[in-house]
Motif scaffolding. Structure first.
Motif, PDB file in Angstrom:
ATOM      1  N   ALA A 167       0.934  -1.174   0.105  1.00  0.00           N
ATOM      2  CA  ALA A 167      -0.038  -0.198   0.011  1.00  0.00           C
ATOM      3  C   ALA A 167       0.678   1.277  -0.138  1.00  0.00           C
ATOM      4  O   ALA A 167       1.770   1.400   0.903  1.00  0.00           O
ATOM      5  CB  ALA A 167      -0.890   0.162   1.280  1.00  0.00           C
ATOM      6  N   MET A 168       0.564   2.287  -0.958  1.00  0.00           N
ATOM      7  CA  MET A 168       1.441   3.306  -0.859  1.00  0.00           C
ATOM      8  C   MET A 168       1.019   4.427   0.327  1.00  0.00           C
ATOM      9  O   MET A 168      -0.234   4.535   0.631  1.00  0.00           O
ATOM     10  CB  MET A 168       0.963   4.298  -2.192  1.00  0.00           C
ATOM     11  CG  MET A 168       1.597   3.512  -3.387  1.00  0.00           C
ATOM     12  SD  MET A 168       3.333   3.328  -3.547  1.00  0.00           S
ATOM     13  CE  MET A 168       3.490   1.474  -3.682  1.00  0.00           C
ATOM     14  N   PRO A 169       1.803   5.025   0.820  1.00  0.00           N
ATOM     15  CA  PRO A 169       1.569   5.840   1.920  1.00  0.00           C
ATOM     16  C   PRO A 169       0.909   7.100   1.536  1.00  0.00           C
ATOM     17  O   PRO A 169       1.001   7.405   0.351  1.00  0.00           O
ATOM     18  CB  PRO A 169       2.987   6.321   2.587  1.00  0.00           C
ATOM     19  CG  PRO A 169       4.060   6.104   1.391  1.00  0.00           C
ATOM     20  CD  PRO A 169       3.270   4.777   0.630  1.00  0.00           C
ATOM     21  N   LYS A 170       0.192   7.772   2.473  1.00  0.00           N
ATOM     22  CA  LYS A 170      -0.552   8.758   2.166  1.00  0.00           C
ATOM     23  C   LYS A 170       0.328  10.029   1.805  1.00  0.00           C
ATOM     24  O   LYS A 170      -0.044  11.151   1.211  1.00  0.00           O
ATOM     25  CB  LYS A 170      -1.494   9.236   3.301  1.00  0.00           C
ATOM     26  CG  LYS A 170      -2.622   8.236   3.560  1.00  0.00           C
ATOM     27  CD  LYS A 170      -3.475   8.679   4.599  1.00  0.00           C
ATOM     28  CE  LYS A 170      -4.809   7.693   4.908  1.00  0.00           C
ATOM     29  NZ  LYS A 170      -5.475   8.040   5.968  1.00  0.00           N
ATOM     30  N   LEU A 200       9.597   7.639  -0.982  1.00  0.00           N
ATOM     31  CA  LEU A 200       8.143   7.552  -1.699  1.00  0.00           C
ATOM     32  C   LEU A 200       7.312   6.295  -1.085  1.00  0.00           C
ATOM     33  O   LEU A 200       6.080   6.300  -1.053  1.00  0.00           O
ATOM     34  CB  LEU A 200       8.147   7.206  -3.280  1.00  0.00           C
ATOM     35  CG  LEU A 200       8.878   8.483  -3.745  1.00  0.00           C
ATOM     36  CD1 LEU A 200       9.079   8.011  -5.295  1.00  0.00           C
ATOM     37  CD2 LEU A 200       8.051   9.616  -3.787  1.00  0.00           C
ATOM     38  N   MET A 201       8.010   5.201  -0.547  1.00  0.00           N
ATOM     39  CA  MET A 201       7.375   4.060  -0.030  1.00  0.00           C
ATOM     40  C   MET A 201       8.053   3.927   1.501  1.00  0.00           C
ATOM     41  O   MET A 201       7.034   3.294   2.143  1.00  0.00           O
ATOM     42  CB  MET A 201       7.700   2.678  -0.888  1.00  0.00           C
ATOM     43  CG  MET A 201       7.191   2.673  -2.134  1.00  0.00           C
ATOM     44  SD  MET A 201       7.735   1.217  -3.292  1.00  0.00           S
ATOM     45  CE  MET A 201       6.925  -0.116  -2.475  1.00  0.00           C
ATOM     46  N   PHE A 202       8.904   4.330   1.700  1.00  0.00           N
ATOM     47  CA  PHE A 202       9.371   4.305   3.146  1.00  0.00           C
ATOM     48  C   PHE A 202       9.759   5.650   3.544  1.00  0.00           C
ATOM     49  O   PHE A 202      10.985   5.796   4.420  1.00  0.00           O
ATOM     50  CB  PHE A 202      10.656   3.167   3.079  1.00  0.00           C
ATOM     51  CG  PHE A 202      10.292   1.836   2.723  1.00  0.00           C
ATOM     52  CD1 PHE A 202       9.591   0.908   3.686  1.00  0.00           C
ATOM     53  CD2 PHE A 202      10.590   1.454   1.657  1.00  0.00           C
ATOM     54  CE1 PHE A 202       9.363  -0.321   3.082  1.00  0.00           C
ATOM     55  CE2 PHE A 202      10.236   0.061   1.254  1.00  0.00           C
ATOM     56  CZ  PHE A 202       9.572  -0.662   1.895  1.00  0.00           C
ATOM     57  N   VAL A 205      10.706   5.525   7.508  1.00  0.00           N
ATOM     58  CA  VAL A 205      12.256   5.001   7.821  1.00  0.00           C
ATOM     59  C   VAL A 205      13.026   5.991   7.586  1.00  0.00           C
ATOM     60  O   VAL A 205      13.950   6.328   8.310  1.00  0.00           O
ATOM     61  CB  VAL A 205      12.684   3.986   6.696  1.00  0.00           C
ATOM     62  CG1 VAL A 205      13.902   3.413   7.112  1.00  0.00           C
ATOM     63  CG2 VAL A 205      11.382   2.821   7.270  1.00  0.00           C
ATOM     64  N   ASN A 206      12.931   6.907   6.355  1.00  0.00           N
ATOM     65  CA  ASN A 206      13.877   7.948   6.328  1.00  0.00           C
ATOM     66  C   ASN A 206      13.756   9.222   7.477  1.00  0.00           C
ATOM     67  O   ASN A 206      14.868   9.760   8.123  1.00  0.00           O
ATOM     68  CB  ASN A 206      13.561   8.887   5.024  1.00  0.00           C
ATOM     69  CG  ASN A 206      14.164   8.193   3.987  1.00  0.00           C
ATOM     70  OD1 ASN A 206      15.053   7.193   4.063  1.00  0.00           O
ATOM     71  ND2 ASN A 206      14.379   8.705   2.685  1.00  0.00           N
ATOM     72  N   ALA A 207      12.419   9.347   7.789  1.00  0.00           N
ATOM     73  CA  ALA A 207      12.363  10.283   8.950  1.00  0.00           C
ATOM     74  C   ALA A 207      12.613   9.613  10.173  1.00  0.00           C
ATOM     75  O   ALA A 207      13.274  10.442  11.043  1.00  0.00           O
ATOM     76  CB  ALA A 207      10.780  10.469   9.174  1.00  0.00           C
ATOM     77  N   ALA A 208      12.497   8.233  10.510  1.00  0.00           N
ATOM     78  CA  ALA A 208      13.233   7.787  11.583  1.00  0.00           C
ATOM     79  C   ALA A 208      14.780   8.010  11.639  1.00  0.00           C
ATOM     80  O   ALA A 208      15.178   8.143  12.574  1.00  0.00           O
ATOM     81  CB  ALA A 208      12.848   6.532  11.636  1.00  0.00           C
TER      82      ALA A 208
END
Length: 436
Positions: A167-170, A200-202, A205-208
């Motif tokens: 599922a693509m994130p919002k 685009l998909m994770f 994870v980048n924010a974390a």
């Protein structure tokens, strides 16, 4: 790079230039790689082993066999997991052999599939805005309900590909600023690869990753001109755009005064650490590529070396760790992620059997070679199930997608986390007594 060899009918058959592949002559055919190779273990066929493929490439380089469809299938059935490199006593860098061969034979699949891949490699991946638009359309396709009606009407191959899509994130990840200051005393100044798939998909994870770096005293830079690392291009025989992407990233990151280039995707990190080899014949960039390569660090590698600071709250989970192939075999990083996991209070790490065996993702392999991919995935899920853990940790987007699909399809139905997810939880103080 392409040379010719006279054929029996007087024509010329393309062959691989031996001068470009000195690694061919290092292999002593000892066979220690055989049982480490996923495709050999699955088929017991010599041409599907590293030793067998090296023999085929050498024969092609000498002009003794044709670069035909059969040769191509043997080369592309390889996952490029590089487990053979970890096992090889002679230090053969098999990945270079396979990638050089693929550069001569082109992308995998039918002519239509090759055209689609070429478009993606040259017209999408190097252009972040185009890629973002493509993913926005994919998100619309999923969230509008179209997917539910369209999937049953698709041909079997496309239906299987559609089923693999998560599922693509919002929302896509966008850093708050190009430079984010350290929280507390600054210990390092780093630049972070945003990546192509990761934001685009994770995006979470980048924010974390950003939060964990900043809490550990890192100023985090996002160079404006950075783009996709080019790993998928390199692994699938497309070198022209791959080199252009490497040059652009080198310029973007070297323009910033930093201590390290931090990468939270194992495949991207491995590719960027090999820019020096990719651009070895480029008079303008060869030296710059070496300097850049020395700066590249996997996020887990970097944090383990820097040392964690600050209070970590308990994360009450029992997890098992999946070694991404391009982290364990490509970058030789195994202990550092485990060291960080063991630093989290309340978290228990249980090793699975064959943690460094490929899960079958391998870039686009789970699309181009679905049957072999699923065979390896089912084996991996059995290993995970034998640990009776609450979750799996796999610091690579391809592994995460594959293992999440495996959890839903084969079980056990456990969540899959990135290493940075769990470190972020520990720093945030969230109640993690139950898997999310």
């Amino acid at each position: 790079m392409e040379h010719t060899h006279p054929t029996r009918d007087g024509g010329n058959q393309p062959k691989i230039a031996t001068l470009d592949l000195p690694e061919l002559h290092q292999c002593v055919h000892c066979g220690l790689c055989l049982n480490q190779c996923p495709t050999y273990r699955a088929t017991s066929l010599e041409p599907e082993s590293p030793r067998g493929r090296i023999h085929l490439v050498k024969a092609a380089a000498d002009g003794r066999i044709e670069l035909n469809a059969r040769f191509k299938e043997h080369i592309y059935l390889c996952l490029l997991c590089r487990a053979c490199e970890s096992a090889c006593p002679s230090g053969v860098q098999y990945g270079r052999i396979a990638e050089s061969a693929r550069e001569h034979i082109g992308a995998p699949g039918s002519p239509i599939a090759q055209a689609i891949l070429h478009f993606a490699f040259t017209q999408l991946l190097p252009y972040p805005n185009r890629l973002k638009l493509a993913f926005a359309l994919l998100r619309l396709y999923q969230h509008s309900g179209l997917q539910r009606f369209v999937r049953p009407m698709l041909p079997e191959k496309l239906r299987d590909m559609d089923a693999l899509l998560p599922a693509m994130p919002k929302h896509f990840f966008q850093p708050e600023a190009n430079v984010l200051p350290a929280i507390g005393p600054r210990r390092a100044r780093v630049a972070m690869l945003n990546g192509c798939v990761m934001p685009l998909m994770f995006g979470d994870v980048n924010a974390a990753t950003v939060r964990v770096l900043r809490l550990n005293g890192c100023e985090v830079n996002f160079p404006k001109r950075q783009i996709c690392c080019g790993a998928l291009n390199t692994h699938n025989g497309e070198s022209v755009a791959a080199k252009q992407m490497a040059r652009r990233n080198i310029d973007a990151f070297l323009d910033t005064e930093i201590d390290a280039v931090v990468v939270n995707a194992a495949g991207c990190g491995a590719a960027m650490k090999e820019y020096g080899y990719l651009l070895r014949d480029d008079a303008e960039y060869a030296e710059k590529a070496k300097r850049f390569t020395a700066l590249v660090k996997d996020a887990g590698e970097f944090l383990a070396g820097l040392g964690l600071v600050g209070a970590l709250t308990p994360v009450n989970l029992t997890v098992t760790y999946q070694d991404p192939c391009h982290l364990a075999h490509g970058q030789k990083i195994r202990s550092q992620p485990r060291q960080l996991l063991q630093a989290i209070p309340g978290l228990k790490l249980i090793e699975m059997e064959g943690s460094d065996r490929c899960c079958g993702s391998a870039g686009i392999y789970n699309i181009t070679h679905a049957a072999m991919s699923q065979l390896l995935l089912e084996e991996k899920m059995q290993s995970i199930g034998a640990t009776t853990t609450d979750a799996v940790v796999a610091p690579n987007p391809g592994c995460m997608l594959q293992l999440r699909y495996g959890a839903q399809t084969y079980g056990p139905n456990v969540p899959v986390y990135h290493l940075m997810d769990l470190l972020d939880r520990a720093y945030s103080g969230a109640d993690d007594s139950k898997p999310k």
